[in-house]
Design an enzyme around this catalytic site. Sequence first.
Site, PDB file in Angstrom:
ATOM      1  N   HIS A 273       0.844  -1.190   0.000  1.00 11.88           N
ATOM      2  CA  HIS A 273       0.000   0.000   0.000  1.00 11.88           C
ATOM      3  C   HIS A 273       0.887   1.251   0.000  1.00 11.88           C
ATOM      4  O   HIS A 273       2.055   1.203   0.397  1.00 11.88           O
ATOM      5  CB  HIS A 273      -0.905   0.009   1.225  1.00 11.88           C
ATOM      6  CG  HIS A 273      -2.008  -0.997   1.153  1.00 11.88           C
ATOM      7  ND1 HIS A 273      -3.155  -0.889   1.904  1.00 11.88           N
ATOM      8  CD2 HIS A 273      -2.159  -2.128   0.418  1.00 11.88           C
ATOM      9  CE1 HIS A 273      -3.955  -1.900   1.632  1.00 11.88           C
ATOM     10  NE2 HIS A 273      -3.365  -2.678   0.740  1.00 11.88           N
TER      11      HIS A 273
ATOM     12  N   GLU B 282       1.077   3.806   1.905  1.00 15.88           N
ATOM     13  CA  GLU B 282       1.665   4.174   3.199  1.00 15.88           C
ATOM     14  C   GLU B 282       2.943   3.375   3.480  1.00 15.88           C
ATOM     15  O   GLU B 282       3.942   3.931   3.943  1.00 15.88           O
ATOM     16  CB  GLU B 282       0.660   3.945   4.338  1.00 15.88           C
ATOM     17  CG  GLU B 282      -0.571   4.821   4.249  1.00 15.88           C
ATOM     18  CD  GLU B 282      -1.743   4.204   3.485  1.00 15.88           C
ATOM     19  OE1 GLU B 282      -2.887   4.601   3.764  1.00 15.88           O
ATOM     20  OE2 GLU B 282      -1.519   3.343   2.605  1.00 15.88           O
TER      21      GLU B 282
ATOM     22  N   CYS C 189      -6.395   2.016   5.431  1.00 21.68           N
ATOM     23  CA  CYS C 189      -7.123   0.780   5.721  1.00 21.68           C
ATOM     24  C   CYS C 189      -6.748   0.295   7.119  1.00 21.68           C
ATOM     25  O   CYS C 189      -5.866   0.855   7.773  1.00 21.68           O
ATOM     26  CB  CYS C 189      -6.794  -0.280   4.668  1.00 21.68           C
ATOM     27  SG  CYS C 189      -5.114  -0.927   4.803  1.00 21.68           S
TER      28      CYS C 189
ATOM     29  N   CYS D  33      -2.980  -0.506   7.385  1.00 19.36           N
ATOM     30  CA  CYS D  33      -2.118   0.675   7.416  1.00 19.36           C
ATOM     31  C   CYS D  33      -2.329   1.496   8.684  1.00 19.36           C
ATOM     32  O   CYS D  33      -1.365   1.999   9.270  1.00 19.36           O
ATOM     33  CB  CYS D  33      -2.354   1.524   6.174  1.00 19.36           C
ATOM     34  SG  CYS D  33      -1.777   0.711   4.663  1.00 19.36           S
TER      35      CYS D  33
END
Length: 184
Positions: A58, A60, A88, A91
Amino acid sequence: MANHIDSRHAYFMKQALIMGEKALETGETPVGCVLVHNDVIVGSGMNDTNKSMNGTRHAEFIAIEEMLEKYPRSLLHSTDLYVTVEPCVMCASALRQYQIRTVYFGCGNDRFGGTGSILSLHSDSSIDPPYPVHGGIFQEEAIMLLRRFYIQENENAPKPRPKKNRELKTSFETSVSGSQTHTQ
């Protein structure tokens, strides 16, 4: 909220949106982010889950990885994250463990949101220090990035669905979710 934010927040969210655009151009889910320490971008990322075939890649995580190549982990305690979509659950939990200072996001994540939409991992008092979250910064721009992605054909989908007759929705309801501010 875009009209009510200061120019500093607007600048950094626009940088996150640029990363989201780059992700869209490469066929990734268009989520982008930047890590900011003392008004300097120290890390940036965009989703890389489709290309890498790794669900943990992701935006992040990519930004944190980039930052940690040059700076110590402790810098995250005084670093802010600007991300196009609410982090999410995965994360949000990692950001909590890294003790990020503050998270600013564009639109909510009604399916997997970890900072208020589904779970509130940023403020759970049973784990690591909480971090404040501010949502709705350039919300419509973030939503449009996602809409532009989801209207496309996806040859990598397990069961591809034809999308030839879909039209890009460009209007917004008067009350758009995700513009709230979540704090401790």
